[in-house]
Design an enzyme around this catalytic site. Structure first.
Site, PDB file in Angstrom:
ATOM      1  N   ASP A  57       3.312   0.494 -21.024  1.00 19.13           N
ATOM      2  CA  ASP A  57       2.369  -0.552 -21.448  1.00 19.13           C
ATOM      3  C   ASP A  57       0.960   0.027 -21.346  1.00 19.13           C
ATOM      4  O   ASP A  57       0.736   1.028 -20.661  1.00 19.13           O
ATOM      5  CB  ASP A  57       2.498  -1.784 -20.537  1.00 19.13           C
ATOM      6  CG  ASP A  57       1.591  -2.940 -20.987  1.00 19.13           C
ATOM      7  OD1 ASP A  57       1.287  -3.027 -22.198  1.00 19.13           O
ATOM      8  OD2 ASP A  57       1.192  -3.751 -20.136  1.00 19.13           O
ATOM      9  N   SER A  58       0.002  -0.634 -22.008  1.00 21.19           N
ATOM     10  CA  SER A  58      -1.393  -0.216 -21.873  1.00 21.19           C
ATOM     11  C   SER A  58      -1.945  -0.586 -20.491  1.00 21.19           C
ATOM     12  O   SER A  58      -2.929  -0.007 -20.054  1.00 21.19           O
ATOM     13  CB  SER A  58      -2.249  -0.850 -22.971  1.00 21.19           C
ATOM     14  OG  SER A  58      -2.156  -2.259 -22.900  1.00 21.19           O
TER      15      SER A  58
ATOM     16  N   CYS B 257       3.057 -12.268 -25.306  1.00 21.06           N
ATOM     17  CA  CYS B 257       2.134 -11.421 -24.538  1.00 21.06           C
ATOM     18  C   CYS B 257       2.751 -11.231 -23.169  1.00 21.06           C
ATOM     19  O   CYS B 257       3.218 -12.198 -22.551  1.00 21.06           O
ATOM     20  CB  CYS B 257       0.765 -12.083 -24.414  1.00 21.06           C
ATOM     21  SG  CYS B 257      -0.343 -11.256 -23.236  1.00 21.06           S
TER      22      CYS B 257
ATOM     23  N   GLU C  10      -5.332 -12.684 -14.953  1.00 20.26           N
ATOM     24  CA  GLU C  10      -5.851 -11.573 -14.134  1.00 20.26           C
ATOM     25  C   GLU C  10      -6.761 -12.090 -13.019  1.00 20.26           C
ATOM     26  O   GLU C  10      -6.887 -11.448 -11.976  1.00 20.26           O
ATOM     27  CB  GLU C  10      -6.554 -10.549 -15.016  1.00 20.26           C
ATOM     28  CG  GLU C  10      -5.557  -9.921 -16.000  1.00 20.26           C
ATOM     29  CD  GLU C  10      -5.982  -8.583 -16.557  1.00 20.26           C
ATOM     30  OE1 GLU C  10      -7.154  -8.225 -16.457  1.00 20.26           O
ATOM     31  OE2 GLU C  10      -5.096  -7.896 -17.120  1.00 20.26           O
TER      32      GLU C  10
ATOM     33  N   CYS D  35       4.611  -3.387 -24.608  1.00 20.95           N
ATOM     34  CA  CYS D  35       3.231  -3.626 -25.020  1.00 20.95           C
ATOM     35  C   CYS D  35       3.286  -4.130 -26.454  1.00 20.95           C
ATOM     36  O   CYS D  35       3.787  -3.427 -27.341  1.00 20.95           O
ATOM     37  CB  CYS D  35       2.460  -2.307 -24.940  1.00 20.95           C
ATOM     38  SG  CYS D  35       0.814  -2.356 -25.657  1.00 20.95           S
TER      39      CYS D  35
ATOM     40  N   HIS E  97       1.510 -10.853 -20.357  1.00 23.24           N
ATOM     41  CA  HIS E  97       0.860 -11.567 -19.250  1.00 23.24           C
ATOM     42  C   HIS E  97       1.390 -12.997 -19.100  1.00 23.24           C
ATOM     43  O   HIS E  97       1.269 -13.587 -18.029  1.00 23.24           O
ATOM     44  CB  HIS E  97      -0.652 -11.662 -19.480  1.00 23.24           C
ATOM     45  CG  HIS E  97      -1.422 -10.443 -19.060  1.00 23.24           C
ATOM     46  ND1 HIS E  97      -1.248  -9.218 -19.642  1.00 23.24           N
ATOM     47  CD2 HIS E  97      -2.379 -10.269 -18.113  1.00 23.24           C
ATOM     48  CE1 HIS E  97      -2.061  -8.347 -19.074  1.00 23.24           C
ATOM     49  NE2 HIS E  97      -2.764  -8.956 -18.155  1.00 23.24           N
TER      50      HIS E  97
END
Lengths: 286, 286
Positions: free
Chosen positions: B12-13, B187, B152, B75, B189
């Site tokens: 993943d990035s 996504c 985050e 990703c 996240h």
């Protein structure tokens, strides 16, 4: 007879520095402006100091080659990590955003206690704290990572943004900093939130904006230079500069971006306050 | 006698792909895992397809060299922009996150109408819409740029996040998509927001998570391979693999990041669901 216009280069990793450009254009309306947004390589905040310095020096050289007589680093991360390197690499004056912000905040604080709101990267560099402590002020640096995405979403007067900002400010103006009397906006995105922040900050707290402070410092620098003029250029160079200034509308604005020109136009217009007509895409080799 | 453990590379990035790793480890507990987060060069979303492909192929080669037998591109941007190039560059099976997500969403939708929530970059690629339309479903792709920073920030069960998600979902389940019956989390996240999203989404809407769907697809692929085993390796190689598997705890997890190992540990532990003890910093040349 008009004085030949000075060309000011403004550099940022993205569109945030347009708030600095907006303040510069308001204070120095007869200058020409070149704005460079390194949008393909943002954010700088997650990169090493060495990488940021390499990118910033490359962009600074580009702006100098395009004709900048003076350079403004309108990027907190690049200022914090690479200002000495950029100054060493260029033969023109270079101004960053941190010293002017710290100067204005220290001057505005009677309590000598300043709350700095900024991105995580800027807070981690502690550049504002160093500069404020050097001016006799204690500084509480508060990272506000949600404010940049909220501004970029366009929610600058949104109830959600008000709640988020209130949470951050409650955490920042706490403990030893409950009586801090200056809120320093240490991120070039935050001027768009200034009315909202003003509405939730006690009247006794002065809001100082690094973008505005930097524009004032550059205007003062130019006024000082005008009073102590350098050696005049040869007559034929003066002539050429005059002819160029007369041909160009003033202020002349030219935008460069390393990522999509369309994206820059759409987002950038909000930061600048009016529509951006043309953006030139540039590809800087590392 | 234990079967030699397979080594699965996950790329993943950043740290988001750890939600895919978590699902993989739950479904395929006896595999070894190598996770690579290209944290110094994120976000991929603002980069050109050519650049993303170059970075992703570099990371894929690295994981293959470290011993990966199978690669998961956890990703969305890299999957959307570079999956064919990565598959062409490697001699091992490569799975992305978009096809499994689209498969699961199409299977779950009676209305054949799917709302996809994702980042701006993923929405702009229209990779989910293409895959869903190929499976007979209409897709409304909704960019939710505030959700990643909210995750985050750690606000996965916060009132602000609930309001933001509600605004996005109200906009997404509107007009022709008011009767959509699947919400696809596009996504890596977003699995951390699944309980919050479940609480504000009508019961008639099935939530499909690309991370979970991808792990299921990989587990199915491995089960199929086990039923149709390839040509067995020479005895001495089997022996070595067995010895290695016996020496190692299972699952063996190894983490690599291109930016700060400390930052990866702090943020990544939240995505993985338990503390990350060791992260190796690697510096990939472009």
């Amino acid at each position: 007879m008009t004085k030949p216009a000075i060309t000011i280069g403004v550099f940022d990793s993205g569109v945030g520095g347009l708030t600095v450009l907006r303040e510069l254009a308001a204070r120095i309306p007869h200058a020409n402006y070149l704005y460079f947004g390194d949008t393909a390589r943002l954010p700088y905040g997650s990169k090493s100091a060495e990488t940021v310095a390499r990118y910033a020096v490359g962009a600074a050289h580009f702006l100098h080659q395009q004709g900048a007589d003076l350079l403004v680093i309108a990027c907190n991360t690049a200022t914090a990590l690479a200002l000495p390197q950029i100054r060493a690499a260029l033969p023109i004056p270079v101004e960053g955003v941190i010293e002017p912000g710290a100067d204005a905040a220290a001057a505005a604080s009677s309590a000598q206690q300043v709350v700095v709101v900024a991105t995580q990267a800027t807070v981690a560099s502690h550049a504002y704290r160093r500069e404020l402590e050097a001016r006799g002020c204690a500084a509480h640096e508060k990272a506000c990572p949600l404010l940049v995405p909220l501004v970029e979403e366009g929610w600058t007067d949104h109830n959600v943004t008000r709640q988020v900002a209130q949470i951050y400010l409650d955490e920042a103006f706490a403990g030893a900093f409950a009586a801090a009397d200056v809120l320093l906006l240490g991120c070039t995105h935050y001027p768009l939130l200034r009315p909202l922040l003003r509405s939730i900050t006690p009247k006794s707290v002065t809001i100082v904006d690094s973008a505005e402070s930097t524009a004032k410092a550059v205007a003062a620098h130019l006024a000082q230079s005008a009073n102590c003029p350098p050696q005049p250029a040869p007559a034929h160079q003066q002539e050429a500069a005059l002819q160029a200034a007369e041909r160009a509308p003033s202020p002349l604005l030219q935008f460069y971006a390393t990522d999509s020109a369309e994206k820059f136009k759409a987002l950038g217009s909000r930061f600048l306050g009016y529509a951006i007509a043309h953006v030139e895409h540039v590809d800087l080799k590392e």
